[in-house]
Design an enzyme around this catalytic site. Sequence first.
Site, PDB file in Angstrom:
ATOM      1  N   CYS A 140       0.843  -1.202   0.000  1.00 42.56           N
ATOM      2  CA  CYS A 140       0.000   0.000   0.000  1.00 42.56           C
ATOM      3  C   CYS A 140       0.880   1.254   0.000  1.00 42.56           C
ATOM      4  O   CYS A 140       1.516   1.584   1.023  1.00 42.56           O
ATOM      5  CB  CYS A 140      -0.914  -0.029   1.227  1.00 42.56           C
ATOM      6  SG  CYS A 140      -1.788   1.516   1.542  1.00 42.56           S
ATOM      7  N   CYS A 143       0.100   3.866   2.636  1.00 44.41           N
ATOM      8  CA  CYS A 143       0.528   3.385   3.956  1.00 44.41           C
ATOM      9  C   CYS A 143       2.009   3.658   4.166  1.00 44.41           C
ATOM     10  O   CYS A 143       2.433   4.131   5.237  1.00 44.41           O
ATOM     11  CB  CYS A 143       0.270   1.881   4.086  1.00 44.41           C
ATOM     12  SG  CYS A 143      -1.462   1.382   3.957  1.00 44.41           S
TER      13      CYS A 143
END
Length: 418
Positions: free
Chosen positions: A33, A36
Amino acid sequence: MTHKPTELTDSDLDVFLADAELPVLIDLWAPWCAPCRAMSPTIDKLARNTAGNLLVAKLDVEQYPAIMQRFGVRGIPTLLLFNNAKDPVRLVGAQSLAQLNAWLTNNHVSVSAPTAQVKQYENLEWGSFYDDNELLAFIAARALRHASAGEIITAQSRYWLDGKGTLAAAMVHQSGSEAFERITGLPAALGHLLDRCEYLSLKQVEVLFKALRAGKDYRLVPSTFMQWWLSDDFFLWEKHLRAPELVTLITRWQSLCTDRLVVRETSPQAWTDISHQATSLLRFYSLPDRQLEKIVATLLSHLSPLPATTGDEQWGIISKNISWAHYHIMQIHSGWSDEERATPAERMNWFMAKERETIAGKLSPEEIAKFREEWQSLNSEFISKENALHQNLAQLALPVYTQLQTALNRLLAAAPDF
């Protein structure tokens, strides 16, 4: 204590929540991600800033996908805040530190403020090393390589020539302050202090780079360092300055400096008064036996008010005067009297007087040699003492520069995040 986020597994989570005596923030993320990963340094900063008020943890949902279903999470990054409620409060998507602080505050979590609100005095566009740990590692490796090869050396001014130079120049392979600021993301003032503290050996440079961090706000470090430098913790100024009025002025400057550093209102006129008084005192310190007084008065005039950390010219002057003061301090530590400390300046005046007596107004090499021999014959005892000082200068300098480095390293390590 690093206050890094705790890495949790699915089996750790319930025990962690049950044992927690503070609110808990769980960062649900995954290695694939991108948002993230981008937010990860912000989560690290949040953990440091909220230590004692909030427990921050991370949980990799790629390894433990059941967590997504358990909390009804559909996308990441998702933050779950557990704070005396049956169900956690959630925040979805990448967030800035300011957004996280506001969200936590709205949910009754105390967020630690930075140690100093310096933005009202001086803007800062980025943190140290542009918040880039790889850039910091590259510059550290370069400086350590030069230190290991004995290529970091002391000098009155920053320079870089033939692969050798002062520390700040060795970090960027250039002597200019603009290059230092642009390449490192550090203020010019800090570069001057790094050079002035004489980080020369591999061990000294290693300790420095353990204190330096990417993404820090170092704006207060130069001013705080100078406040320490002008205190009795560094040197007993009151004992060695032969000018009570100057000691009083240092005390007044210290008081104003304290107010400024804790963001208490300070009167611009009060700073102006100190600058004007320091400047006016300089005319009384023109004699050879008042050199240390002249140095300190010059410093106070340039430190009133505290200059911006980007003020290269101001900090260059401050840095040079610090260096000259250190030489006097080492003379004092060696037991030199006030009269002996005045002798080098008297020698210069003696040669200048001889020069003014010549028809050409300039001494020839032969005349310089002749007068040098004459002066030495009249001052043989002092010459011996001066030679002994120079031979032991490295040993005399070590405790002084160890003290300087310890103070600067401490301030760097304690600086807040940007």
